[in-house]
Design an enzyme around this catalytic site. Structure first.
Site, mmCIF file in Angstrom:
data_model
loop_
_atom_site.group_PDB
_atom_site.id
_atom_site.type_symbol
_atom_site.label_atom_id
_atom_site.label_comp_id
_atom_site.label_asym_id
_atom_site.label_seq_id
_atom_site.Cartn_x
_atom_site.Cartn_y
_atom_site.Cartn_z
ATOM 1 N N LYS A 69 0.831 -1.216 0.000
ATOM 2 C CA LYS A 69 0.000 0.000 0.000
ATOM 3 C C LYS A 69 0.864 1.265 0.000
ATOM 4 O O LYS A 69 0.653 2.164 -0.809
ATOM 5 C CB LYS A 69 -0.938 0.018 1.223
ATOM 6 C CG LYS A 69 -1.909 -1.152 1.252
ATOM 7 C CD LYS A 69 -2.795 -1.123 2.474
ATOM 8 C CE LYS A 69 -2.062 -1.351 3.781
ATOM 9 N NZ LYS A 69 -1.412 -2.674 3.882
ATOM 10 N N THR A 70 1.842 1.304 0.913
ATOM 11 C CA THR A 70 2.703 2.485 0.993
ATOM 12 C C THR A 70 3.493 2.650 -0.306
ATOM 13 O O THR A 70 3.591 3.748 -0.855
ATOM 14 C CB THR A 70 3.668 2.356 2.195
ATOM 15 O OG1 THR A 70 2.882 2.178 3.378
ATOM 16 C CG2 THR A 70 4.532 3.587 2.360
ATOM 17 N N ASP A 114 -1.372 6.747 6.678
ATOM 18 C CA ASP A 114 -1.265 5.315 6.912
ATOM 19 C C ASP A 114 -2.137 4.943 8.113
ATOM 20 O O ASP A 114 -2.379 5.783 8.974
ATOM 21 C CB ASP A 114 0.206 4.982 7.223
ATOM 22 C CG ASP A 114 0.558 3.584 6.772
ATOM 23 O OD1 ASP A 114 -0.335 2.859 6.298
ATOM 24 O OD2 ASP A 114 1.744 3.213 6.891
ATOM 25 N N THR A 163 -5.546 -1.511 7.002
ATOM 26 C CA THR A 163 -5.677 -2.971 7.005
ATOM 27 C C THR A 163 -7.084 -3.337 7.482
ATOM 28 O O THR A 163 -7.453 -4.495 7.467
ATOM 29 C CB THR A 163 -4.667 -3.599 7.982
ATOM 30 O OG1 THR A 163 -4.757 -2.894 9.227
ATOM 31 C CG2 THR A 163 -3.254 -3.510 7.466
ATOM 32 N N ARG A 222 6.526 -8.100 1.460
ATOM 33 C CA ARG A 222 7.402 -7.749 2.579
ATOM 34 C C ARG A 222 8.033 -8.997 3.188
ATOM 35 O O ARG A 222 9.217 -8.990 3.549
ATOM 36 C CB ARG A 222 6.652 -6.969 3.663
ATOM 37 C CG ARG A 222 7.580 -6.653 4.843
ATOM 38 C CD ARG A 222 6.936 -5.860 5.946
ATOM 39 N NE ARG A 222 6.629 -4.507 5.511
ATOM 40 C CZ ARG A 222 5.443 -3.951 5.655
ATOM 41 N NH1 ARG A 222 4.461 -4.620 6.204
ATOM 42 N NH2 ARG A 222 5.243 -2.714 5.244
HETATM 43 N N1 LIG Z 1 4.145 -4.787 -5.989
HETATM 44 C C1 LIG Z 1 5.373 -4.813 -5.439
HETATM 45 N N2 LIG Z 1 6.459 -5.030 -6.207
HETATM 46 C C2 LIG Z 1 7.684 -5.085 -5.653
HETATM 47 N N3 LIG Z 1 7.933 -4.950 -4.331
HETATM 48 C C3 LIG Z 1 6.900 -4.733 -3.519
HETATM 49 C C4 LIG Z 1 5.567 -4.635 -4.038
HETATM 50 N N4 LIG Z 1 4.727 -4.406 -3.009
HETATM 51 C C5 LIG Z 1 5.496 -4.359 -1.907
HETATM 52 N N5 LIG Z 1 6.789 -4.556 -2.203
HETATM 53 C C6 LIG Z 1 7.910 -4.642 -1.225
HETATM 54 O O1 LIG Z 1 7.367 -4.998 0.044
HETATM 55 C C7 LIG Z 1 7.670 -4.028 1.024
HETATM 56 C C8 LIG Z 1 6.429 -3.725 1.820
HETATM 57 O O2 LIG Z 1 5.511 -2.991 1.032
HETATM 58 P P1 LIG Z 1 4.660 -1.781 1.645
HETATM 59 O O3 LIG Z 1 4.292 -0.897 0.516
HETATM 60 O O4 LIG Z 1 5.378 -1.153 2.776
HETATM 61 O O5 LIG Z 1 3.368 -2.564 2.183
HETATM 62 P P2 LIG Z 1 2.151 -2.030 3.079
HETATM 63 O O6 LIG Z 1 2.227 -0.541 3.088
HETATM 64 O O7 LIG Z 1 0.914 -2.549 2.394
HETATM 65 O O8 LIG Z 1 2.315 -2.649 4.414
HETATM 66 C C9 LIG Z 1 8.218 -2.820 0.282
HETATM 67 O O9 LIG Z 1 9.318 -2.280 0.948
HETATM 68 C C10 LIG Z 1 8.657 -3.347 -1.059
HETATM 69 O O10 LIG Z 1 10.031 -3.649 -1.021
HETATM 70 MG MG LIG Z 2 2.521 0.648 4.785
#
Ligand SMILES: Nc1ncnc2c1ncn2[C@@H]1O[C@H](COP(=O)(O)OP(=O)(O)O)[C@@H](O)[C@H]1O
Ligand SMILES: [Mg+2]
Length: 339
Positions: A69-70, A114, A163, A222
């Site tokens: 998401k981030t 977030d 989430t 992640r």
């Molecule tokens: N679609 C994607 N392609 C490549 N790497 C990704 C992708 N989505 C997430 N990641 C990796 O996973 C990690 C976690 O993603 P993040 O955006 O922080 O997830 P969330 O915000 O949903 O918890 C990121 O640091 C990145 O390295």
């Molecule tokens: Mg996040």
């Protein structure tokens, strides 16, 4: 015993500690692997806004932690060529916090919030008019002397990430122009992510090692990156040039992850349902008490993946372990029909 924070799963406290700009975070659509349908509709919204020279509508991203998401918000900002300010639902406490944040935005800027399900009520109410017509309603003074004042805000875009979609009040949800759900990734997409990350980390892996890491990643980028980093540790210590499946297995061993990516705590939850509650159904409260875990941890950390694997089913009377779960743990399924 491996300390808890070595776990490869996605405890929320770890998530908020992950730095925003890391080498592994995708920055462009090309680098953002998988979620193809979502990427397509989102890029149409972005292109259309750019063509109209308009600000982007407010967007909401929801899905399990670690699904991207981030990162997606960062890609959106880059595509829009917009500045982005980050904050979290837990860091905004008083209406004044959000008022100063909003008045300091630039035209077209993206405000990323977030964990927006954690926003306090008062802040949400301030956000309603800000999102709806870029106005900040201020109440000056108290009692009969109180006056209200409307302050115009820059035309900004709010991107919310959560989430816990169900915890968002409807008036907040309704103010987003588009809502996107991030799903668990396909095995082949996780393999591509492992491949991309390993080349950034300058780590050489065989195809088999990549597949082995991917299949233990809970369909979550992640987690894939975390396991990969532990594999890199093994490679560094042993001065391995090309990491094969056997080297990777050493990392899986010390992380105690099995071939489906389950860790000791996941197996503990399944065992409790099977052995203490005869396979279920068991209510979340009883399960949490027996496992000595918070209900929220079971709901957010363990359950989504166990449901995804088809090891658990949710029924109106509680959680039930499926025959697949028995098979994975090598426990004989009771022949209920015989009695
Ligand atoms: N679609 C994607 N392609 C490549 N790497 C990704 C992708 N989505 C997430 N990641 C990796 O996973 C990690 C976690 O993603 P993040 O955006 O922080 O997830 P969330 O915000 O949903 O918890 C990121 O640091 C990145 O390295
Ligand atoms: Mg996040």
């Amino acid at each position: 015993m491996i300390p808890k924070d070595h776990s490869v799963k996605n405890m929320e406290q770890n998530e908020t500690q992950e730095p925003l700009y890391t080498a592994l975070r995708p920055q462009t659509w090309q680098e953002y692997i998988g979620q193809e349908k979502l990427k397509k509709s989102l890029s149409i919204i972005i292109e259309a806004a750019k063509k109209r020279n308009d600000v982007l509508e407010h967007l909401l991203f929801y899905g399990n932690s670690g699904l991207g998401k981030t990162s997606l918000a960062q890609v959106v900002a880059k595509e829009m060529g917009a500045k982005m300010t980050f904050c979290s639902g837990t860091s905004l406490e008083r209406s004044g916090d959000v008022a100063s944040l909003l008045t300091n935005l630039e035209d077209g800027e993206i405000l990323f919030i977030d964990e927006c399900h954690r926003l306090p009520r008062g802040i949400l109410e301030t956000l309603y008019s800000a999102m709806e017509d870029y106005k900040l309603h201020l109440v000056l003074g108290k009692g009969p002397m109180a006056r209200t004042m409307d302050l115009s805000l820059p035309r900004f875009t709010l991107i919310g990430a959560t989430t816990k979609m169900a915890q968002l009040p409807a008036p907040f949800r309704n103010r987003f122009g588009a809502i996107f759900q991030l799903n668990f990734y396909e095995q082949r997409d996780i393999e591509k992510i492992v491949e991309r990350s390993s080349s950034i980390l300058q780590l050489q892996l065989t195809k088999e090692a990549i597949a082995a890491i991917a299949s233990r990643s809970r369909f979550t980028p992640r987690v894939a990156n975390r396991i990969l980093k532990r594999v890199r540790d093994i490679a560094t210590i042993n001065e391995i040039g090309l990491v094969n499946e056997k080297h990777a297995a050493e990392a899986f061993g010390f992380l105690e992850i099995d071939e489906l990516g389950l860790e000791p705590d996941d197996r503990k939850i399944l065992r409790i349902i099977i052995q203490k509650f005869s396979g279920g159904p068991v209510g979340i409260q009883a399960l949490a008490a027996m496992a000595a875990e918070e209900q929220e941890t079971i709901l957010d950390v363990y359950e989504p993946y166990l449901l995804q694997l088809g090891f658990l089913e949710r029924t109106p009377r509680g959680r039930v372990a499926t025959p697949r779960a028995y098979k994975h743990l090598d426990i004989t399924l009771p022949q209920k029909d015989l009695f």
